[in-house]
Design a protein around this motif. Sequence first.
Motif, short mmCIF file in Angstrom:
data_model
loop_
_atom_site.label_atom_id
_atom_site.label_comp_id
_atom_site.label_asym_id
_atom_site.label_seq_id
_atom_site.Cartn_x
_atom_site.Cartn_y
_atom_site.Cartn_z
N LYS A 58 -16.54 -16.02 8.85
CA LYS A 58 -16.61 -15.38 10.16
C LYS A 58 -16.27 -16.39 11.25
O LYS A 58 -17.02 -17.31 11.52
CB LYS A 58 -18.01 -14.80 10.39
N ASP A 59 -15.12 -16.22 11.88
CA ASP A 59 -14.69 -17.09 12.97
C ASP A 59 -15.66 -16.95 14.14
O ASP A 59 -16.02 -15.84 14.52
CB ASP A 59 -13.29 -16.68 13.41
N ASP A 64 -12.27 -12.29 11.10
CA ASP A 64 -12.46 -12.87 9.78
C ASP A 64 -11.39 -13.91 9.49
O ASP A 64 -10.23 -13.77 9.92
CB ASP A 64 -12.39 -11.79 8.71
N PRO A 119 -22.68 -16.84 13.43
CA PRO A 119 -21.62 -17.13 14.38
C PRO A 119 -22.09 -17.26 15.83
O PRO A 119 -21.62 -18.13 16.56
CB PRO A 119 -20.66 -15.94 14.22
N ALA A 136 -16.27 -21.77 11.62
CA ALA A 136 -16.55 -20.47 11.03
C ALA A 136 -17.86 -20.47 10.25
O ALA A 136 -18.30 -21.51 9.75
CB ALA A 136 -15.41 -20.04 10.10
N LEU A 139 -21.44 -16.87 5.76
CA LEU A 139 -22.67 -16.07 5.76
C LEU A 139 -23.34 -16.09 4.39
O LEU A 139 -22.70 -15.87 3.36
CB LEU A 139 -22.36 -14.64 6.19
#
Length: 225
Positions: A58-59, A64, A119, A136, A139
């Motif tokens: 996740k940027d 993504d 994030p 990033a 998760l």
Amino acid sequence: MSQQTLRERLAALHAERVRTWEPAALKINIDQRARLVEAADPDAWVKVGDKVAPFVLKDVEGGDLTLAGLTAKGPAVLIFFRFAGCPACNIALPYYEETLAPALKAIGATLVAVSPQVPERLGEIRERHGLSYKVAADLGNDLGRRFGVTYTADEASQAAQRAKGSFIGDVTGTGTWELPQPAVVVIDRAGVVRFADVSPDWLVRTESDPIIAAVRALTPAPAAV
């Protein structure tokens, strides 16, 4: 400062702690790092030649980052770090901005710093240092676990944090004690690992030169005219 190696910068951080921390707190920190080194299982770590299955990061800027996207035009370089407030990480990531990012950009490789921190809390380290490369979130430590680079704080470290009313899972937003060990992984356009360096001691991290050399080795030399 810009002439110092990463090892020298991290050694200065440790020296400052030796000078200013209470002996008991310093011992917990040193002992935790020593235990991680002793318990390390290199056989479990990601290795050169491994084929990487698809993943999604996740940027912190939104959206993504996929394996296919990161390697679409060149190699991907993943730098695993602990979390945005980690003092050693706040030394390592600016070092990579100075000494690694420009070279990788010139080569056509994509650099991404990766942490399990959520994030919305992770982006501050990118802003703080004006990093030009991606940051990033991994998760749930999903990719870190697959690469075999995660660890859980020992009981002494957990107890010390609790005594201060702190819990790393609250800081990261993950709800767990699990963090990645510092690691650098270079993945080529075919999704194969071409360089991997893992350090169970978070005050020992990869210098830029070997990363640059590994990426350059994947880049075809210009044709002779």
